[in-house]
Scaffold this active site. Structure first.
Site, short mmCIF file in Angstrom:
data_model
loop_
_atom_site.label_atom_id
_atom_site.label_comp_id
_atom_site.label_asym_id
_atom_site.label_seq_id
_atom_site.Cartn_x
_atom_site.Cartn_y
_atom_site.Cartn_z
N ASP A 1 2.79 9.14 -29.01
CA ASP A 1 2.88 8.78 -27.59
C ASP A 1 2.29 9.93 -26.78
O ASP A 1 2.76 11.07 -26.90
CB ASP A 1 4.34 8.56 -27.18
CG ASP A 1 4.92 7.27 -27.76
OD1 ASP A 1 4.18 6.55 -28.44
OD2 ASP A 1 6.11 7.00 -27.53
N ASP B 1 7.88 -5.74 -25.31
CA ASP B 1 8.92 -4.73 -25.10
C ASP B 1 10.09 -5.43 -24.42
O ASP B 1 9.95 -5.91 -23.30
CB ASP B 1 8.39 -3.59 -24.23
CG ASP B 1 7.12 -2.98 -24.81
OD1 ASP B 1 7.01 -2.94 -26.05
OD2 ASP B 1 6.25 -2.56 -24.05
#
EC number: 5.3.1.16
Length: 239
Positions: free
Chosen positions: A8, A129
């Site tokens: 990330d 998500d």
């Protein structure tokens, strides 16, 4: 099952979030490229990369870091975060990104999503998500009123073959993935499903493999040394 170590990127560095909260990010490595290289050396067959700044801004911010990962490794990477139009998809494919993850755009811009899937097929994955069963967008800041299974079915009908399911409440917690959510998704679509969020140890990976899950994204467990990537890949490949 493929194990995808996660990178990330925030402000050019590797970070980990806790439950998707940007204010709870911690730097785990300075160089995304060196991190990717170490994953390759450990036997990774695919690397999962997210441009966190991009997810918030709605456009790719950490392109240089992504390019550097592609340049130093021969491992295919998938990239998500801020990809909102077909020109960006084309640009990323051209610099060597193997698979593009559409999240917010998949929910908000069906025309673009349909075009991307039609044009690039297997190179397009949809990232779902979910928070309390509902799809979250814009870097997880906003929760929609669309159930994750309902959305997955729409995406499957549109032609996507790959879905990445993240339970936001599990992300970065090391409390184990949401097996129930994954099972329900499996029962409702025929796509390749990649599990993301909460994977804490080898037992979690073995259970996911036994469920015939296509892929498992592992982040914090690798960085906090709860999972040895090389060992985990060897164990899962033998099963």
């Amino acid at each position: 099952m493929i194990i995808l170590p996660a990178i990330d990127i925030k402000q050019g560095k590797c970070v980990r979030l806790y439950q998707g909260r940007f204010e709870k990010s911690s730097v785990v490595a300075e160089s995304p490229a060196l991190t990717a290289k170490s994953f390759e050396n450990d036997g990774a067959k695919y690397i999962h990369v997210v441009d966190l700044d991009g997810a918030l801004e709605g456009e790719i911010i950490n392109l240089d870091a992504v390019k550097s990962i592609v340049q130093v490794t021969s491992v295919p990477i998938e990239l998500g975060g801020g990809i909102r139009n077909i020109k960006v998809v084309e640009k990323l494919i051209n610099i060597g990104v193997k698979r593009i993850i559409l999240g917010t755009a998949a929910l908000k811009d069906k025309e673009f999503t349909r075009e991307a899937i039609k044009e690039y097929g297997k190179s397009i994955a949809v990232g779902i998500d979910a928070k309390d069963g509902y799809v979250a967008v814009n870097g997880w800041l906003n929760v929609s009123k669309i159930n994750y299974i309902e959305f997955a079915k729409i995406m499957e009908d549109m032609g996507t073959e790959d879905i990445i399911l993240t339970d936001i409440s599990k992300d970065g917690t090391l409390k184990g993935p949401n097996f129930d959510m994954l099972k329900k998704l499996q029962e409702n679509v025929n796509c390749n499903i990649t599990a993301s969020g909460g994977i804490k140890d080898l037992d979690d990976l073995i259970k996911l493999k036994e469920m015939n899950i296509y892929g498992a994204i592992v982040g914090k467990a690798i960085y906090s040394e709860k999972i040895n990537l090389k060992e985990a890949i060897a164990v899962i490949e033998k099963r």
